[in-house]
Design a protein around this motif. Structure first.
Motif, short mmCIF file in Angstrom:
data_model
loop_
_atom_site.label_atom_id
_atom_site.label_comp_id
_atom_site.label_asym_id
_atom_site.label_seq_id
_atom_site.Cartn_x
_atom_site.Cartn_y
_atom_site.Cartn_z
N LEU A 10 0.84 -1.20 0.00
CA LEU A 10 0.00 0.00 0.00
C LEU A 10 0.87 1.24 0.00
N LEU A 13 2.20 1.81 -3.48
CA LEU A 13 1.12 2.28 -4.36
C LEU A 13 0.67 3.68 -3.96
N GLY A 14 0.99 4.07 -2.75
CA GLY A 14 0.49 5.34 -2.23
C GLY A 14 1.31 6.55 -2.60
N HIS A 15 1.73 6.61 -3.82
CA HIS A 15 2.45 7.78 -4.34
C HIS A 15 1.88 8.02 -5.73
N LEU A 19 1.45 5.18 -8.48
CA LEU A 19 0.11 4.66 -8.77
C LEU A 19 -0.20 4.81 -10.25
N LEU B 3 -7.14 9.82 -8.93
CA LEU B 3 -5.91 9.09 -8.61
C LEU B 3 -5.18 9.69 -7.41
N VAL B 6 -6.83 8.69 -4.19
CA VAL B 6 -6.60 7.27 -3.90
C VAL B 6 -5.18 7.08 -3.39
N ALA B 7 -4.23 7.72 -4.06
CA ALA B 7 -2.83 7.60 -3.65
C ALA B 7 -2.67 8.06 -2.21
N LEU B 10 -4.03 5.36 0.07
CA LEU B 10 -3.14 4.21 0.08
C LEU B 10 -1.89 4.52 0.89
N LYS B 11 -1.39 5.72 0.71
CA LYS B 11 -0.20 6.13 1.46
C LYS B 11 -0.44 6.04 2.96
N LEU B 80 -13.03 3.56 2.09
CA LEU B 80 -12.35 2.28 1.89
C LEU B 80 -12.89 1.60 0.65
N ILE B 84 -10.93 0.47 -2.79
CA ILE B 84 -10.98 -0.90 -3.33
C ILE B 84 -11.53 -0.87 -4.76
N PHE B 86 -11.38 1.52 -6.91
CA PHE B 86 -10.36 2.05 -7.82
C PHE B 86 -9.38 0.97 -8.20
N LEU B 87 -8.90 0.25 -7.20
CA LEU B 87 -7.92 -0.81 -7.48
C LEU B 87 -8.52 -1.86 -8.40
#
Lengths: 97, 97
Positions: A10, A13-15, A19, B3, B6-7, B10-11, B80, B84, B86-87
DNA sequence: AAAACATTTCGATAATAACAGAAATAACTT
DNA sequence: AAGTTATTTCTGTTATTATCGAAATGTTTT
């Protein structure tokens, strides 16, 4: 899957840039996409891109395959699925709602 | 979902302690869980925990509700789910395989 | 074997994040 | 209003991450 491992994935992916890279990898399917193509599409310096690819690989989110002087990057779909599964099973408590 | 957004989520999830916190939030459902209870369960300093909670909140992954002197943290389930989704939609190219 | 191409590693800098003790704030209890 | 409990903010330190030009590496073409 272990929490630590999921957190690592995660995190990588969290950048935004990573991403965006990963999104392209996935779109490219099993055939993958050349490093140079990613670089062109995102318009970032090669050295920066290379670091981001290393990061993603360190989380088992991609593998690389060489064809001549071109390196193809391929998304590790099973890892993505494992991450999604973690979020759904361990975190997404549908039953509670 | 964007995006960038989401990033960001995730981060914030991509840190072992925060992921462990979030897991507990989700398990606690809509009722939530007290900051103090999280602290006890994870055995970390209050100031550190507070920072992590702020991080998660900054990604819309939790909200807080006060009851007397106790603060309850509640997972933001829709966020959340959006992550999910998005992924799965933007990234997980099932159709390619 | 030299030139061209594709990508990584080096090296250095700047920006961000993590951590935690101590002090501060907020809310309840007596 | 003083004390207790719950949590955050302050302050400073340390560690990690991001960035990218330049040099190096590996591969193909001529």
């Amino acid at each position: 899957m272990e929490l630590e491992q999921v957190a690592k994935a995660l995190k990588e992916l969290g950048h935004p840039t990573r991403l965006a890279i990963f999104k392209r990898l996935v779109k490219a399917g099993y055939q993958g996409i050349a490093v140079g193509d990613i670089q062109q599409q995102l318009a970032i310096p090669g050295s920066t891109l290379s670091h981001h690819l290393t990061s993603l690989a360190s989380a088992q989110l991609l593998t690389q395959r060489r064809e001549g002087r071109t390196l193809f990057c391929v998304a590790q779909f099973d890892q993505l699925e494992a991450v999604i599964a973690f979020l759904q099973d361990e975190c997404c408590a549908d039953s509670l709602r």
